[in-house]
Design a protein around this motif. Sequence first.
Motif, PDB file in Angstrom:
ATOM      1  N   CYS A 132       0.776  -1.335   0.078  1.00  0.00           N
ATOM      2  CA  CYS A 132      -0.014   0.307  -0.237  1.00  0.00           C
ATOM      3  C   CYS A 132       0.819   1.278   0.007  1.00  0.00           C
ATOM      4  CB  CYS A 132      -0.927  -0.006   1.243  1.00  0.00           C
ATOM      5  SG  CYS A 132      -1.453  -1.390   1.589  1.00  0.00           S
ATOM      6  N   CYS A 179       1.458   4.004  -2.931  1.00  0.00           N
ATOM      7  CA  CYS A 179       0.366   5.296  -2.999  1.00  0.00           C
ATOM      8  C   CYS A 179       0.251   5.978  -1.961  1.00  0.00           C
ATOM      9  CB  CYS A 179      -0.836   4.870  -3.689  1.00  0.00           C
ATOM     10  SG  CYS A 179      -0.573   4.004  -5.352  1.00  0.00           S
ATOM     11  N   HIS A 180       0.129   5.014  -0.713  1.00  0.00           N
ATOM     12  CA  HIS A 180      -0.325   5.799   0.546  1.00  0.00           C
ATOM     13  C   HIS A 180       0.739   6.379   1.410  1.00  0.00           C
ATOM     14  CE1 HIS A 180      -4.847   4.928   0.354  1.00  0.00           C
ATOM     15  NE2 HIS A 180      -4.328   4.005  -0.150  1.00  0.00           N
ATOM     16  N   ARG A 218     -12.817   9.780   6.289  1.00  0.00           N
ATOM     17  CA  ARG A 218     -12.834   8.370   5.638  1.00  0.00           C
ATOM     18  C   ARG A 218     -13.207   7.482   6.839  1.00  0.00           C
ATOM     19  NH1 ARG A 218     -10.704   8.347   0.340  1.00  0.00           N
ATOM     20  NH2 ARG A 218      -9.875  10.466  -0.266  1.00  0.00           N
ATOM     21  N   GLN A 247     -16.667   6.781   8.241  1.00  0.00           N
ATOM     22  CA  GLN A 247     -17.482   5.921   7.584  1.00  0.00           C
ATOM     23  C   GLN A 247     -17.601   4.651   8.333  1.00  0.00           C
ATOM     24  OE1 GLN A 247     -16.899   6.403   2.878  1.00  0.00           O
ATOM     25  NE2 GLN A 247     -14.903   5.948   3.755  1.00  0.00           N
ATOM     26  N   HIS A 288     -13.781  -1.085   0.727  1.00  0.00           N
ATOM     27  CA  HIS A 288     -13.448  -0.216  -0.125  1.00  0.00           C
ATOM     28  C   HIS A 288     -12.273  -0.674  -0.729  1.00  0.00           C
ATOM     29  CE1 HIS A 288     -16.252   3.409   0.693  1.00  0.00           C
ATOM     30  NE2 HIS A 288     -16.848   2.482  -0.127  1.00  0.00           N
ATOM     31  N   VAL A 305     -11.004  11.951  -5.451  1.00  0.00           N
ATOM     32  CA  VAL A 305      -9.654  12.266  -6.031  1.00  0.00           C
ATOM     33  C   VAL A 305      -9.025  11.301  -6.919  1.00  0.00           C
ATOM     34  CG1 VAL A 305      -9.098  13.681  -3.869  1.00  0.00           C
ATOM     35  CG2 VAL A 305      -8.507  11.396  -3.782  1.00  0.00           C
ATOM     36  N   GLY A 306      -9.483  10.006  -6.768  1.00  0.00           N
ATOM     37  CA  GLY A 306      -8.912   8.976  -7.732  1.00  0.00           C
ATOM     38  C   GLY A 306      -9.458   7.709  -7.678  1.00  0.00           C
ATOM     39  N   MET A 321      -8.880   3.818  -6.196  1.00  0.00           N
ATOM     40  CA  MET A 321      -8.097   2.980  -5.103  1.00  0.00           C
ATOM     41  C   MET A 321      -8.381   1.495  -5.591  1.00  0.00           C
ATOM     42  SD  MET A 321      -6.976   1.758  -2.133  1.00  0.00           S
ATOM     43  CE  MET A 321      -6.766  -0.247  -2.035  1.00  0.00           C
TER      44      MET A 321
HETATM   45  C1  HEC Z   1      -2.265   2.387  -7.136  1.00  0.00           C
HETATM   46  C2  HEC Z   1      -2.389   3.247  -5.900  1.00  0.00           C
HETATM   47  C3  HEC Z   1      -3.069   2.806  -4.495  1.00  0.00           C
HETATM   48  C4  HEC Z   1      -2.311   1.575  -3.906  1.00  0.00           C
HETATM   49  C5  HEC Z   1      -1.358   0.574  -4.119  1.00  0.00           C
HETATM   50  C6  HEC Z   1      -3.282   1.480  -2.724  1.00  0.00           C
HETATM   51  N1  HEC Z   1      -4.422   2.547  -2.583  1.00  0.00           N
HETATM   52 FE1  HEC Z   1      -5.557   2.753  -1.261  1.00  0.00          FE
HETATM   53  N2  HEC Z   1      -6.329   4.555  -2.306  1.00  0.00           N
HETATM   54  C7  HEC Z   1      -5.624   5.054  -3.449  1.00  0.00           C
HETATM   55  C8  HEC Z   1      -6.256   6.311  -3.814  1.00  0.00           C
HETATM   56  C9  HEC Z   1      -5.956   7.176  -5.070  1.00  0.00           C
HETATM   57  C10 HEC Z   1      -7.310   6.460  -2.964  1.00  0.00           C
HETATM   58  C11 HEC Z   1      -8.362   7.585  -2.526  1.00  0.00           C
HETATM   59  C12 HEC Z   1      -9.533   7.162  -3.610  1.00  0.00           C
HETATM   60  C13 HEC Z   1     -10.638   8.504  -3.508  1.00  0.00           C
HETATM   61  O1  HEC Z   1     -11.000   8.806  -2.317  1.00  0.00           O
HETATM   62  O2  HEC Z   1     -10.713   9.035  -4.500  1.00  0.00           O
HETATM   63  C14 HEC Z   1      -7.255   5.269  -1.893  1.00  0.00           C
HETATM   64  C15 HEC Z   1      -8.253   5.216  -0.762  1.00  0.00           C
HETATM   65  C16 HEC Z   1      -7.928   4.121   0.230  1.00  0.00           C
HETATM   66  C17 HEC Z   1      -8.681   4.067   1.298  1.00  0.00           C
HETATM   67  C18 HEC Z   1      -9.964   4.789   1.746  1.00  0.00           C
HETATM   68  C19 HEC Z   1     -11.343   4.612   1.063  1.00  0.00           C
HETATM   69  C20 HEC Z   1     -12.279   5.343   1.467  1.00  0.00           C
HETATM   70  O3  HEC Z   1     -13.562   4.919   1.450  1.00  0.00           O
HETATM   71  O4  HEC Z   1     -12.295   6.633   1.739  1.00  0.00           O
HETATM   72  C21 HEC Z   1      -8.196   2.871   1.903  1.00  0.00           C
HETATM   73  C22 HEC Z   1      -9.021   2.441   3.126  1.00  0.00           C
HETATM   74  C23 HEC Z   1      -7.328   2.592   1.088  1.00  0.00           C
HETATM   75  N3  HEC Z   1      -7.212   3.164   0.147  1.00  0.00           N
HETATM   76  C24 HEC Z   1      -6.407   1.191   1.609  1.00  0.00           C
HETATM   77  C25 HEC Z   1      -5.443   0.824   0.754  1.00  0.00           C
HETATM   78  C26 HEC Z   1      -4.716  -0.470   1.264  1.00  0.00           C
HETATM   79  C27 HEC Z   1      -4.951  -1.339   2.522  1.00  0.00           C
HETATM   80  C28 HEC Z   1      -3.853  -0.755   0.286  1.00  0.00           C
HETATM   81  C29 HEC Z   1      -2.636  -1.883   0.364  1.00  0.00           C
HETATM   82  C30 HEC Z   1      -3.223  -3.241   0.254  1.00  0.00           C
HETATM   83  C31 HEC Z   1      -3.880   0.255  -0.604  1.00  0.00           C
HETATM   84  N4  HEC Z   1      -4.719   1.279  -0.235  1.00  0.00           N
HETATM   85  C32 HEC Z   1      -3.324   0.667  -1.963  1.00  0.00           C
HETATM   86  C33 HEC Z   1      -4.652   4.651  -4.320  1.00  0.00           C
HETATM   87  C34 HEC Z   1      -4.101   3.365  -3.673  1.00  0.00           C
END
Ligand code: HEC
Length: 110
Positions: free
Chosen positions: A38, A41-42, A61, A64, A72, A81-82, A84
């Motif tokens: 994760c 990106c995060h 977030r 929720q 999600h 914003v993009g 996930m």
């Molecule tokens: C390729 C990039 C990318 C990767 C890798 C990624 N994420 Fe995300 N994630 C995002 C983006 C962009 C958002 C925001 C989406 C939006 O709110 O528009 C997001 C949002 C989230 C949210 C918030 C959802 C919500 O309801 O607001 C969670 C929880 C999350 N990610 C968990 C994870 C976890 C756990 C992993 C690893 C297993 C992970 N992400 C890997 C790009 C990524």
Amino acid sequence: MSRIISTAICALFVCSICSSVASAHDLAAGKALFDASCSACHKTGLLGAPKLGDKAAWAPRIAQGLDVLISHADNGFSGKVGAMPAKGGNSKLTTAEIGNAVAYIAEQGK
Ligand code: HEC
């Protein structure tokens, strides 16, 4: 007899702790998974991802509820914003593993 009762009370107490949200997930495993799957990106905010520990970004977030966040992250989510990707793009991960990572993220964002 009193020993049995106190053992039973003790067991009840331990169970009430283990069912609380924070310890229902393995935060250490969640951190390891976060770092591996994760953080790309995060950690940096790539593609608009909310950054680890960014309380302002995570508060609405987290509000929720953890179940929504886990769903999600598990199924993928397109927000303002993009996008996930489902399971962060690693389809081998289980829902339980995703839950650990989300619980870790939520802990850091409190
Ligand atoms: C390729 C990039 C990318 C990767 C890798 C990624 N994420 Fe995300 N994630 C995002 C983006 C962009 C958002 C925001 C989406 C939006 O709110 O528009 C997001 C949002 C989230 C949210 C918030 C959802 C919500 O309801 O607001 C969670 C929880 C999350 N990610 C968990 C994870 C976890 C756990 C992993 C690893 C297993 C992970 N992400 C890997 C790009 C990524």
